[in-house]
Enzyme design. Structure first.
Site, mmCIF file in Angstrom:
data_model
loop_
_atom_site.group_PDB
_atom_site.id
_atom_site.type_symbol
_atom_site.label_atom_id
_atom_site.label_comp_id
_atom_site.label_asym_id
_atom_site.label_seq_id
_atom_site.Cartn_x
_atom_site.Cartn_y
_atom_site.Cartn_z
ATOM 1 N N ASN A 13 23.257 115.441 68.635
ATOM 2 C CA ASN A 13 21.863 115.840 68.461
ATOM 3 C C ASN A 13 20.990 114.742 69.078
ATOM 4 O O ASN A 13 20.814 113.691 68.483
ATOM 5 C CB ASN A 13 21.579 116.010 66.957
ATOM 6 C CG ASN A 13 20.130 116.350 66.675
ATOM 7 O OD1 ASN A 13 19.349 116.612 67.593
ATOM 8 N ND2 ASN A 13 19.755 116.343 65.399
ATOM 9 N N LYS A 15 17.890 114.736 69.601
ATOM 10 C CA LYS A 15 16.529 114.675 69.030
ATOM 11 C C LYS A 15 15.492 114.526 70.156
ATOM 12 O O LYS A 15 15.667 115.116 71.216
ATOM 13 C CB LYS A 15 16.452 113.560 67.993
ATOM 14 C CG LYS A 15 17.554 113.702 66.930
ATOM 15 C CD LYS A 15 17.387 112.817 65.756
ATOM 16 C CE LYS A 15 18.534 113.054 64.779
ATOM 17 N NZ LYS A 15 18.426 112.280 63.567
ATOM 18 N N HIS A 106 17.491 121.359 60.112
ATOM 19 C CA HIS A 106 17.640 119.895 60.107
ATOM 20 C C HIS A 106 16.582 119.297 59.177
ATOM 21 O O HIS A 106 15.447 119.775 59.128
ATOM 22 C CB HIS A 106 17.489 119.345 61.532
ATOM 23 C CG HIS A 106 17.911 117.925 61.630
ATOM 24 N ND1 HIS A 106 17.120 116.891 61.183
ATOM 25 C CD2 HIS A 106 19.064 117.350 62.068
ATOM 26 C CE1 HIS A 106 17.760 115.744 61.364
ATOM 27 N NE2 HIS A 106 18.948 115.998 61.896
ATOM 28 N N GLU A 108 14.788 116.797 59.422
ATOM 29 C CA GLU A 108 13.532 116.393 60.092
ATOM 30 C C GLU A 108 12.609 117.595 60.272
ATOM 31 O O GLU A 108 11.388 117.478 60.179
ATOM 32 C CB GLU A 108 13.860 115.714 61.436
ATOM 33 C CG GLU A 108 14.445 114.327 61.208
ATOM 34 C CD GLU A 108 15.389 113.845 62.302
ATOM 35 O OE1 GLU A 108 15.411 114.424 63.401
ATOM 36 O OE2 GLU A 108 16.128 112.872 62.023
ATOM 37 N N GLU A 178 24.247 116.851 55.920
ATOM 38 C CA GLU A 178 23.643 115.598 56.354
ATOM 39 C C GLU A 178 22.778 115.028 55.232
ATOM 40 O O GLU A 178 21.605 115.405 55.093
ATOM 41 C CB GLU A 178 22.756 115.835 57.580
ATOM 42 C CG GLU A 178 23.494 116.419 58.763
ATOM 43 C CD GLU A 178 22.754 116.144 60.074
ATOM 44 O OE1 GLU A 178 23.355 115.525 60.936
ATOM 45 O OE2 GLU A 178 21.577 116.521 60.194
ATOM 46 N N GLY A 184 20.119 108.213 60.501
ATOM 47 C CA GLY A 184 19.426 107.182 61.273
ATOM 48 C C GLY A 184 19.248 105.871 60.531
ATOM 49 O O GLY A 184 18.510 104.998 60.973
ATOM 50 N N SER A 222 24.567 108.877 60.434
ATOM 51 C CA SER A 222 25.118 107.590 60.893
ATOM 52 C C SER A 222 26.609 107.646 61.216
ATOM 53 O O SER A 222 27.329 106.685 60.967
ATOM 54 C CB SER A 222 24.808 106.484 59.878
ATOM 55 O OG SER A 222 23.403 106.331 59.739
#
Ligand code: PGA
Length: 263
Positions: A13, A15, A106, A108, A178, A184, A222
């Site tokens: 991904n 991003k 996701h 985000e 996730e 991250g 991560s």
């Protein structure tokens, strides 16, 4: 029930990264590594999710790779078809560009862009109707984990889409667990914690759909070359959704190798 018979998936991904020249170098570096022929099609599905802008170009670059690497959209519109919807890309437009995969849900998108369960359901419904395969992301926040709500939150996120996924369509769903606190941050869920959640997700899926034992459940948060082997060894972790480490061809390749080697 163990999901170890499932062919793993490793998906990068990207991003909102990288710039054009770096994206080209990244994809070419990965293609070169693939020429080692160590990651066989039957041992691992591979995919990358570039920005919407780069998607077609990267797909073209990947067409000459020695094996298939899926081009995955990072998002899809909640609106189906075509029409006056400035800035949107529908599932049908993706399909028309031979894009067969999409990330939905996701954290985000949920957190920064306010995508609620009902918005996500529209996206899921449209994507499935257009024949796309969905990588549906779920995961709890640190606060929810500390309050002992992790399982409940994650299972609810899966139940949320059950109303729009028709029986046969579950074959077009991949789940990515996730934990938000691991994305991250450099903090990975321990293989034990990740496996425990994956086993719960597997159990939940088998209650929802007859395809529950064959749905791939990826881990994300991560994932890097250094922890991929341990994660890949967990019976219910059927692959990885990789952010940061997918921006380095060698790291991404090593992660893919770790999962392919479990087959
Ligand atoms: P990360 O991101 O690997 O950089 O933690 C994973 C993701 O958000 O998909």
């Amino acid at each position: 029930m163990s999901g170890s018979a499932i062919t793993p998936w490793v998906v990068g991904n990207w991003k909102m990264n990288p710039m054009q020249a770096d994206a080209k170098a990244l994809v070419n570096g990965f293609k070169e590594l693939l020429q080692n022929n160590e990651i066989k099609e039957e041992n691992c599905h591979l995919g990358v999710a570039p920005s919407m802008l780069a998607l077609a170009g990267i797909q073209q670059e990947l067409a000459s790779a020695v094996r298939s690497v899926y081009s995955v959209a990072q998002d899809v519109s909640r609106i189906a078809g075509t029409g006056a919807y400035t800035g949107e890309v529908s599932a049908e437009l993706l399909k028309d560009h031979q894009i067969d995969f999409v990330l939905i849900g996701h954290s985000e998108r949920r957190e920064i862009f306010g995508e609620t369960a009902s918005i996500l359901n529209e996206k899921v419904k449209n994507a499935l109707n257009a024949g796309l395969t969905i990588i549906y992301c779920v995961g709890e926040s640190l606060e929810q984990r500390e309050n002992g709500q992790a399982e409940q939150v994650v299972l609810q996120q899966i139940c949320d889409i059950a109303s729009v996924v028709q029986a046969e369509q579950w074959q077009k769903i991949v789940i990515a667990y996730e934990p938000i606190w691991a994305i991250g941050t450099g903090k990975t869920a321990s293989p034990e914690d990740a496996q425990a959640m994956h086993a719960k997700i597997r159990e939940g899926l088998t209650q929802i759909t007859s395809f529950g034992s064959s749905i791939a459940i990826l881990y994300g948060g991560s994932v890097k070359a250094e922890n991929a082997v341990e994660l890949a060894a967990c019976p219910d972790i059927n692959g990885a959704l990789v952010g940061g480490a997918s921006l380095n061809a060698e790291s991404f390749y090593k992660i893919a190798q770790a999962f392919a080697n479990t087959k």
